[in-house]
Design a protein around this motif. Structure first.
Motif, PDB file in Angstrom:
ATOM      1  N   PRO A 169       0.806  -0.911   0.008  1.00 16.92           N
ATOM      2  CA  PRO A 169       0.255  -0.210   0.218  1.00 16.92           C
ATOM      3  C   PRO A 169       0.582   1.192  -0.103  1.00 16.92           C
ATOM      4  O   PRO A 169       2.100   1.606   0.831  1.00 16.92           O
ATOM      5  CB  PRO A 169      -0.703  -0.225   1.456  1.00 16.92           C
ATOM      6  N   GLY A 170      -0.046   2.529  -0.429  1.00 14.61           N
ATOM      7  CA  GLY A 170       1.434   3.541  -0.756  1.00 14.61           C
ATOM      8  C   GLY A 170       2.230   3.514  -1.976  1.00 14.61           C
ATOM      9  O   GLY A 170       2.709   5.135  -2.470  1.00 14.61           O
ATOM     10  N   ARG A 203      -4.355   9.370  -9.423  1.00 17.02           N
ATOM     11  CA  ARG A 203      -3.762   7.720  -9.510  1.00 17.02           C
ATOM     12  C   ARG A 203      -3.786   7.091 -10.530  1.00 17.02           C
ATOM     13  O   ARG A 203      -3.075   6.271 -10.739  1.00 17.02           O
ATOM     14  CB  ARG A 203      -4.113   7.105  -8.156  1.00 17.02           C
ATOM     15  N   ARG A 227       0.330   5.479  -5.459  1.00 16.43           N
ATOM     16  CA  ARG A 227      -0.739   5.437  -4.951  1.00 16.43           C
ATOM     17  C   ARG A 227      -1.609   4.484  -4.115  1.00 16.43           C
ATOM     18  O   ARG A 227      -2.630   4.691  -4.050  1.00 16.43           O
ATOM     19  CB  ARG A 227      -0.656   6.609  -4.080  1.00 16.43           C
ATOM     20  N   VAL A 228      -1.052   3.633  -4.330  1.00 15.94           N
ATOM     21  CA  VAL A 228      -1.613   1.987  -4.097  1.00 15.94           C
ATOM     22  C   VAL A 228      -2.610   1.888  -2.995  1.00 15.94           C
ATOM     23  O   VAL A 228      -1.833   1.899  -1.790  1.00 15.94           O
ATOM     24  CB  VAL A 228      -1.573   1.080  -4.689  1.00 15.94           C
ATOM     25  N   GLU A 229      -4.252   1.528  -3.295  1.00 16.62           N
ATOM     26  CA  GLU A 229      -4.688   1.695  -1.985  1.00 16.62           C
ATOM     27  C   GLU A 229      -5.600   0.396  -2.319  1.00 16.62           C
ATOM     28  O   GLU A 229      -5.444  -0.588  -3.092  1.00 16.62           O
ATOM     29  CB  GLU A 229      -5.542   2.401  -1.944  1.00 16.62           C
ATOM     30  N   ALA A 230      -5.535  -1.152  -0.364  1.00 16.77           N
ATOM     31  CA  ALA A 230      -6.058  -1.970  -1.331  1.00 16.77           C
ATOM     32  C   ALA A 230      -7.665  -1.565  -2.058  1.00 16.77           C
ATOM     33  O   ALA A 230      -7.407  -3.224  -2.271  1.00 16.77           O
ATOM     34  CB  ALA A 230      -7.096  -2.253   0.419  1.00 16.77           C
ATOM     35  N   ASP A 262      -7.466  -0.849  -4.855  1.00 13.55           N
ATOM     36  CA  ASP A 262      -7.350  -1.424  -5.888  1.00 13.55           C
ATOM     37  C   ASP A 262      -7.017  -2.632  -6.257  1.00 13.55           C
ATOM     38  O   ASP A 262      -6.921  -2.611  -7.572  1.00 13.55           O
ATOM     39  CB  ASP A 262      -5.695  -0.594  -6.735  1.00 13.55           C
ATOM     40  N   VAL A 315      -2.358  -6.556  -3.492  1.00 12.63           N
ATOM     41  CA  VAL A 315      -2.254  -5.024  -2.642  1.00 12.63           C
ATOM     42  C   VAL A 315      -1.603  -6.290  -1.448  1.00 12.63           C
ATOM     43  O   VAL A 315      -2.149  -6.686  -0.719  1.00 12.63           O
ATOM     44  CB  VAL A 315      -2.936  -4.178  -2.150  1.00 12.63           C
TER      45      VAL A 315
END
Lengths: 110, 122
Positions: free
Chosen positions: A14-15, A60, A76-79, A81, A109
């Motif tokens: 994440p992130g 993003r 800035r990957v999130e759960a 995604d 993720v």
């Protein structure tokens, strides 16, 4: 017929930034579209014409395309995604074009 | 709000026929090309067929050419897929999908239905 090659899986914390590639012969000369599909849901268009975003898709998500490789970049990957991602182009080598999808990439993720 | 609602799926024996329908709403149907895209269980997306806004241009995947026929009725805001000589490998979730352009051979799909399941088995 035209073939698109994607890695089966990509993992990212994440992130961090995730990059999903889509390989094809001279794909840089084609327009590439990207779809996100979460389990049990229909696909959603996230990037079209190489780098444009539909309304409602976060900044993003971005795309690029050159040479033999197109890339979907998720910053800035999130759960949320976590999903399968597919690239798509049109194969116009015959009188009647056909849509071609890549095999899909599962984004995990961590 | 764009809505695409598929119907007509089910269990069918090999060699038999099935007709899928898609009811569209929330947009000017006859301004856009439409597609059928399928997904076998646990597999990726496969484009099946596309049709331009006025039915003037139609295309099929090699895997269904000669067996499937796409059509549309703009007066009824509906898309159809006639599937003949069905095979086990046609088993999949079939999505109705709206193109972003009037021509079927360009641009992305920007809206998808929830799909209708077709199972070909004896």
């Amino acid at each position: 017929s035209y073939v698109l090659t994607q890695p089966p899986s990509v993992s990212v914390a994440p992130g961090q930034t995730a990059r999903i590639t889509c390989g094809g012969n001279n794909i840089g000369s084609k327009s590439v579209h990207w779809y996100q599909q979460k389990p049990g849901q229909a696909p959603v268009l996230v990037v079209y014409d190489d780098s444009d975003r539909p309304s409602g898709i976060p900044e993003r998500f971005s795309g690029s395309n050159s040479g033999n490789t197109a890339t979907l970049t998720i910053s800035r990957v999130e759960a949320g995604d976590e999903a399968d991602y597919y690239c798509q182009v049109w194969d116009s080598s015959s009188d009647h074009p056909g849509a071609v999808f890549g095999g899909g990439t599962k984004l995990t993720v961590l | 709000e764009v809505q695409l609602v598929e119907s007509g799926g089910g269990l069918v024996q090999p060699g038999r026929s099935l007709r899928l329908s898609c009811a569209a709403s929330g947009f000017t149907f006859d301004d856009y090309a439409m597609h059928w895209v399928r997904q076998a269980p646990g597999k990726g997306l496969e484009w099946v067929s596309g049709i331009s806004w006025n039915s003037g241009s139609i295309g099929y995947a090699d895997s269904v050419k000669g067996r499937f026929t796409i059509s549309r009725d703009n007066a009824k805001n509906s898309l159809y897929l006639q599937m003949n000589s069905l095979r086990a490998e046609d088993t999949a979730l079939y999505y109705c999908a709206k193109a972003r352009t009037y021509s079927y051979g360009q641009g992305p799909v920007d809206y998808w239905g929830q799909g209708t399941l077709v199972t070909v088995s004896s």
